[in-house]
Design a protein around this motif. Structure first.
Motif, PDB file in Angstrom:
ATOM      1  N   GLU A  46       3.229   6.194  -2.604  1.00 35.83           N
ATOM      2  CA  GLU A  46       4.362   6.997  -3.083  1.00 35.83           C
ATOM      3  C   GLU A  46       4.267   7.239  -4.588  1.00 35.83           C
ATOM      4  N   HIS A  47       3.726   6.280  -5.320  1.00 35.34           N
ATOM      5  CA  HIS A  47       3.553   6.449  -6.761  1.00 35.34           C
ATOM      6  C   HIS A  47       2.434   7.439  -7.064  1.00 35.34           C
ATOM      7  N   TRP A  48       1.462   7.520  -6.169  1.00 38.28           N
ATOM      8  CA  TRP A  48       0.316   8.412  -6.358  1.00 38.28           C
ATOM      9  C   TRP A  48       0.635   9.840  -5.937  1.00 38.28           C
ATOM     10  N   THR A 107       6.166   9.657  -8.043  1.00 45.22           N
ATOM     11  CA  THR A 107       5.129  10.047  -8.995  1.00 45.22           C
ATOM     12  C   THR A 107       5.618  10.010 -10.443  1.00 45.22           C
ATOM     13  N   ASP A 108       6.930  10.104 -10.648  1.00 46.75           N
ATOM     14  CA  ASP A 108       7.466  10.124 -12.002  1.00 46.75           C
ATOM     15  C   ASP A 108       8.132   8.812 -12.396  1.00 46.75           C
ATOM     16  N   SER A 109       7.948   7.762 -11.596  1.00 45.23           N
ATOM     17  CA  SER A 109       8.596   6.472 -11.867  1.00 45.23           C
ATOM     18  C   SER A 109       7.574   5.350 -11.817  1.00 45.23           C
ATOM     19  N   LEU A 117       5.890  10.772   2.234  1.00 44.14           N
ATOM     20  CA  LEU A 117       4.602  10.697   2.919  1.00 44.14           C
ATOM     21  C   LEU A 117       4.726  10.315   4.384  1.00 44.14           C
ATOM     22  N   GLY A 118       5.868   9.779   4.781  1.00 46.01           N
ATOM     23  CA  GLY A 118       6.073   9.440   6.182  1.00 46.01           C
ATOM     24  C   GLY A 118       5.060   8.433   6.692  1.00 46.01           C
ATOM     25  N   ALA A 132       0.832  -1.204   0.000  1.00 48.24           N
ATOM     26  CA  ALA A 132       0.000   0.000   0.000  1.00 48.24           C
ATOM     27  C   ALA A 132       0.866   1.254   0.000  1.00 48.24           C
ATOM     28  N   ALA A 133       1.946   1.240   0.769  1.00 46.48           N
ATOM     29  CA  ALA A 133       2.834   2.410   0.815  1.00 46.48           C
ATOM     30  C   ALA A 133       3.488   2.658  -0.540  1.00 46.48           C
TER      31      ALA A 133
END
Length: 384
Positions: A204-206, A211-213, A353-354, A199-200
């Protein structure tokens, strides 16, 4: 869409509704003419679809105050997607806390709630704390439980497709728990359960560092490190849902465990909990040499484990979260290790996002489910 054929009128309506709804969601508001131009559908088709979406509560005519009036004549009617037509929950169920995020159908977070829970709490107590947190969040936000369209939940362990926790060493009474089934008793909507590191990675992708990978490994560093991986932008769970369980690598003939790695006395650290580990980290920051050596051993183990995963998946980016995100110097040892083994070493960065990463990822899973219901019509195209 089972049972529908290519010429079935209900399928065509579903296709056209998805196309129009997607167009409206992509903008603040739009006229019928603008929708017609963007979608390529005929004006009569757009008019009929919009009326149907209004009846379904998913679209509303924009208020006069929300539109810019034309200089001459009556302004054209404008319509918008009703993000408030439903709500989503993202839940984190962890060793020391439970947390909930509430969002609208655009994924905008409108409330959050977290509660501490004892690491030794039994499953029923942990779930009751979660129910209390959700109830308080919904009450404070003024959102009815019936407004929920989907719930995502993330927790440590290997999770089956139906939400059963096949194995979890982090939470008492969690192995074998039918978590999805238990949660569905509280929510009369779809519930999706996922591993916390997975989920994490999605989070991080969202909204985070990735977001750029699209080829990403997210490392959740803790007592038993875990990782989530995205390949081509899609979450990779593995055949049995255990992809990324790097915390088990010591079982492959490596006589190193967190209990021994983090010991400052020569004897295994006991009890092995986050409070005891936090004390070791604090001692290291204060200059205690034994504690520094223990932290160095822990980091070296983490570095080796992440390097093994990076060799297998060849990611573009490695994102580090959990404990290691708060430790100075974790990035450079990892970069050096990856440079030794990888033909093209991935970039390495800390989570943006911690502690919100897990719940945010769970929320994204719920949003994905709703978007699939609203917009996805596989193998179909709009009909004019």
């Amino acid at each position: 869409m089972a049972g529908l054929t290519g010429g079935d009128p209900s399928l065509l309506r579903r296709i056209n509704s998805a196309v129009v709804l997607h167009a409206l969601r992509a903008t603040d508001c739009a006229t019928l003419t603008e929708i017609t131009r963007v979608t390529g559908l005929s004006r009569p088709t757009v008019e009929g679809v919009v009326e149907g979406l209004i009846e379904a509560g998913l679209v509303v005519e924009a208020a006069a105050a929300d539109v810019v009036a034309r200089r001459q004549g009556r302004p054209a009617r404008r319509f918008r997607f009703r993000a408030e037509a439903g709500h989503l929950l993202g839940l984190e169920i962890g060793p020391h806390r439970v947390a909930a995020l509430l969002a609208d159908l655009d994924g905008r977070v409108i409330g959050a709630q977290a509660k501490d829970v004892e690491e030794t709490a039994p499953a029923d107590e942990r779930l009751e704390r979660l129910r209390t947190a959700v109830a308080e969040l919904l009450r404070r936000a003024g959102v009815a439980r019936g407004s929920l369209r989907a719930v995502g939940a993330a927790t440590p362990g290997i999770v089956e497709a139906d939400g059963t926790v096949r194995l979890s060493t982090a939470l008492p009474g969690w192995t074998g728990l039918r978590l999805g089934e238990r949660l569905r008793r509280s929510f009369k909507c779809p519930v999706l359960v996922e591993n916390d590191a997975n989920a994490a990675a999605v989070a991080e992708h969202w909204k985070g560092a990735a977001t750029d990978s699209d080829d990403v490994v997210f490392v959740l560093a803790g007592l038993s490190p875990g990782a989530g991986a995205l390949i081509g932008g899609r979450l990779h769970r593995g055949y049995g849902g255990a992809a990324g369980e790097i915390g088990a690598l010591h079982l492959l003939g490596r006589d190193v465990t967190p209990e021994t790695l983090l010991s400052t006395t020569g004897r295994p650290l006991h009890p092995l909990d986050e409070q005891a580990v936090a004390e070791v980290f604090a001692q290291a920051r204060d200059g205690d040499q034994r504690a520094r050596a223990a932290v160095e051993r822990f980091l070296q183990r983490l570095v080796h484990d992440v390097a093994a995963l990076a060799l297998a998946l060849d990611p573009e980016l490695v994102v580090v979260g959990g404990w290691a995100a708060g430790l100075d110097g974790v990035l450079e040892p990892l970069r050096r290790e990856l440079a030794r083994y990888c033909l093209r070493p991935p970039r390495v960065t800390l989570s943006l996002l911690g502690e919100a990463a897990v719940a945010t990822g769970a929320l994204r899973l719920a949003l994905d489910h709703v978007e699939e219901q609203l917009f996805a019509v596989e193998g179909a195209t709009a009909r004019r």
